[in-house]
Design a protein around this motif. Structure first.
Motif, PDB file in Angstrom:
ATOM      1  N   LEU A  60      39.042  21.540 -41.303  1.00  0.00           N
ATOM      2  CA  LEU A  60      40.077  20.629 -40.429  1.00  0.00           C
ATOM      3  C   LEU A  60      40.869  20.111 -41.616  1.00  0.00           C
ATOM      4  CD1 LEU A  60      37.121  19.084 -38.610  1.00  0.00           C
ATOM      5  CD2 LEU A  60      38.586  20.837 -37.805  1.00  0.00           C
ATOM      6  N   SER A  61      41.814  19.242 -40.888  1.00  0.00           N
ATOM      7  CA  SER A  61      42.912  18.662 -41.810  1.00  0.00           C
ATOM      8  C   SER A  61      42.696  16.914 -41.491  1.00  0.00           C
ATOM      9  CB  SER A  61      44.377  18.797 -41.492  1.00  0.00           C
ATOM     10  OG  SER A  61      44.576  18.547 -40.072  1.00  0.00           O
ATOM     11  N   VAL A 110      32.079  23.987 -39.929  1.00  0.00           N
ATOM     12  CA  VAL A 110      33.316  22.946 -40.086  1.00  0.00           C
ATOM     13  C   VAL A 110      33.317  22.595 -41.596  1.00  0.00           C
ATOM     14  CG1 VAL A 110      34.174  20.835 -39.485  1.00  0.00           C
ATOM     15  CG2 VAL A 110      33.334  22.149 -37.785  1.00  0.00           C
ATOM     16  N   PHE A 111      34.588  22.598 -42.199  1.00  0.00           N
ATOM     17  CA  PHE A 111      34.681  22.211 -43.397  1.00  0.00           C
ATOM     18  C   PHE A 111      36.063  21.543 -43.359  1.00  0.00           C
ATOM     19  CE2 PHE A 111      32.249  25.780 -45.416  1.00  0.00           C
ATOM     20  CZ  PHE A 111      32.127  26.447 -44.145  1.00  0.00           C
ATOM     21  N   TRP A 112      36.609  21.135 -44.664  1.00  0.00           N
ATOM     22  CA  TRP A 112      37.706  20.208 -44.877  1.00  0.00           C
ATOM     23  C   TRP A 112      38.812  20.902 -45.784  1.00  0.00           C
ATOM     24  CZ3 TRP A 112      33.391  18.323 -42.583  1.00  0.00           C
ATOM     25  CH2 TRP A 112      33.526  17.436 -41.303  1.00  0.00           C
ATOM     26  N   GLY A 113      40.033  20.722 -45.450  1.00  0.00           N
ATOM     27  CA  GLY A 113      40.910  21.297 -46.318  1.00  0.00           C
ATOM     28  C   GLY A 113      41.265  20.163 -47.518  1.00  0.00           C
ATOM     29  N   ASP A 114      40.864  18.852 -47.111  1.00  0.00           N
ATOM     30  CA  ASP A 114      41.075  18.050 -48.345  1.00  0.00           C
ATOM     31  C   ASP A 114      40.206  16.783 -47.712  1.00  0.00           C
ATOM     32  OD1 ASP A 114      42.862  17.111 -46.195  1.00  0.00           O
ATOM     33  OD2 ASP A 114      44.001  15.881 -47.748  1.00  0.00           O
ATOM     34  N   GLU A 115      40.210  15.831 -48.794  1.00  0.00           N
ATOM     35  CA  GLU A 115      39.437  14.567 -48.335  1.00  0.00           C
ATOM     36  C   GLU A 115      39.552  13.292 -49.203  1.00  0.00           C
ATOM     37  OE1 GLU A 115      36.400  13.534 -45.914  1.00  0.00           O
ATOM     38  OE2 GLU A 115      38.138  12.464 -46.495  1.00  0.00           O
ATOM     39  N   VAL A 126      33.121  17.204 -48.028  1.00  0.00           N
ATOM     40  CA  VAL A 126      33.571  16.965 -49.227  1.00  0.00           C
ATOM     41  C   VAL A 126      32.830  15.528 -49.811  1.00  0.00           C
ATOM     42  CG1 VAL A 126      35.292  16.552 -51.158  1.00  0.00           C
ATOM     43  CG2 VAL A 126      35.730  18.063 -49.189  1.00  0.00           C
ATOM     44  N   GLU A 127      31.877  15.508 -50.926  1.00  0.00           N
ATOM     45  CA  GLU A 127      31.479  13.918 -51.169  1.00  0.00           C
ATOM     46  C   GLU A 127      32.346  13.195 -51.764  1.00  0.00           C
ATOM     47  OE1 GLU A 127      28.448  16.650 -53.060  1.00  0.00           O
ATOM     48  OE2 GLU A 127      26.864  15.551 -52.265  1.00  0.00           O
ATOM     49  N   GLY A 128      33.017  12.570 -50.764  1.00  0.00           N
ATOM     50  CA  GLY A 128      34.121  11.777 -51.454  1.00  0.00           C
ATOM     51  C   GLY A 128      33.502  10.637 -52.216  1.00  0.00           C
ATOM     52  N   GLU A 129      32.412  10.226 -52.030  1.00  0.00           N
ATOM     53  CA  GLU A 129      31.782   9.200 -52.636  1.00  0.00           C
ATOM     54  C   GLU A 129      31.511   9.403 -54.242  1.00  0.00           C
ATOM     55  OE1 GLU A 129      30.403  11.044 -50.357  1.00  0.00           O
ATOM     56  OE2 GLU A 129      28.170  11.272 -50.708  1.00  0.00           O
ATOM     57  N   ARG A 130      31.589  10.727 -54.404  1.00  0.00           N
ATOM     58  CA  ARG A 130      31.321  10.870 -55.875  1.00  0.00           C
ATOM     59  C   ARG A 130      32.449  10.896 -56.822  1.00  0.00           C
ATOM     60  NH1 ARG A 130      26.482  13.728 -57.253  1.00  0.00           N
ATOM     61  NH2 ARG A 130      24.993  14.057 -55.230  1.00  0.00           N
ATOM     62  N   ASP A 131      32.132  10.983 -58.047  1.00  0.00           N
ATOM     63  CA  ASP A 131      33.255  10.936 -59.010  1.00  0.00           C
ATOM     64  C   ASP A 131      34.350  12.665 -58.501  1.00  0.00           C
ATOM     65  OD1 ASP A 131      34.649  11.297 -61.884  1.00  0.00           O
ATOM     66  OD2 ASP A 131      33.829  13.193 -61.558  1.00  0.00           O
TER      67      ASP A 131
END
Ligand code: 6PG
Length: 262
Positions: free
Chosen positions: A49-50, A78-83, A116-121
């Motif tokens: 997904l975008s 389901v995945f993401w193209g970016d986060e 995507v684990e956006g909370e990480r470094d």
């Protein structure tokens, strides 16, 4: 009939829709068609997904009848193209936006949602997402995962996913996922790299709104412009590319004779 339009980077089909609602429904129908094909040939379907605002209408269409009940969610991954580099419950999270409008509303198993684990470094998030992709698609370090479908949005500056003008990420040829610093946003992002996006079976740009008319015209009317806009560097190497555009965004292309309303 929509004449195939050839922006930089290969064959593409441009389809114009009267408004954002028709656009979202067409995108949902395209996902349903490709999900059926993917599941028939491989037993499961992968879609990235975008982010941003454009796909939110698509999420609502998918979370409603008929798609909510018709799609084989248990076979869809389901995945993401970016986060964005924020926690999943942050209002800017692309995962959070899809979870609220769609994933929490349909019978998709939690194990089929690969955020995507956006909370990480940022660098750590990118490395972990890359490992997740290699595991899920069962690809070794010398091969690319092939998504069945990757949705992409388009920024007014020509960025797509989190590939922004001037970014080093545009030149990445080895890694699947990187975490570039985005100067204009004063933040890091995590994004699929061009090789992964280009290797998809279907790349689907979803573009809506009058504010995208100018950049869309640049992409289609000036494909040889240099430096190329990030969206112009997206060139399918293994599949096809579709542009689904609503009339406010595609008005100048209609005037140029590139396309007619579907
Ligand atoms: C993001 C996106 C980005 C987006 C474009 C268009 O995380 O923001 O993936 O590439 O698709 O910026 O955004 P809008 O749909 O909000 O115009």
């Amino acid at each position: 009939m929509i004449p195939p339009t050839q922006p930089a980077g290969g064959a593409a089909n441009l389809r114009l829709y009267r408004d954002a609602e028709d656009l979202a429904r067409a995108a949902a129908e395209e996902l349903q068609l490709r999900a059926r094909q993917g599941i028939e040939s491989r037993g499961w379907f992968s879609v990235a997904l975008s982010g941003g605002s454009t796909p939110k209408r698509l999420f609502r269409v998918l979370a409603d009848r008929p798609f909510r009940d018709a799609l084989p969610w248990e076979r869809i991954h389901v995945f993401w193209g970016d986060e964005r580099t924020v926690p999943p419950d942050h209002p800017d999270s692309n995962y959070g936006s899809a979870h609220e409008a769609l994933l929490s509303q349909v019978a998709i198993p939690a194990a089929n949602v690969h955020r995507v684990e956006g909370e990480r470094d940022p660098e750590d998030a990118a490395a972990r997402y890359e490992q997740l992709l290699r595991r899920q698609f069962e690809v070794a370090s010398d091969r690319l995962p092939q998504f069945d479908l990757i949705f992409l949005g388009l920024g007014t500056d020509g960025h797509t996913a989190s590939l922004f003008p001037g970014s080093e990420a545009l030149h990445e040829r080895q890694r699947l996922v990187v975490a570039p610093w985005i100067e204009k946003l004063d933040t890091y992002r995590v994004t699929l790299t061009p090789p992964v996006i280009n290797h998809a079976a279907c790349i689907l740009f979803l573009v809506s709104g009058q504010d995208k008319a100018e950049v869309l015209e640049r992409i289609f009317e000036h494909p040889d412009e240099r430096p190329a806009l990030p969206a112009q560097t997206i060139r399918p190497t293994a599949g096809e590319m579709l542009w689904l555009v609503d009339e406010p965004a595609g008005r100048s292309l209609m005037r140029g004779g590139d396309a007619d309303l579907v």
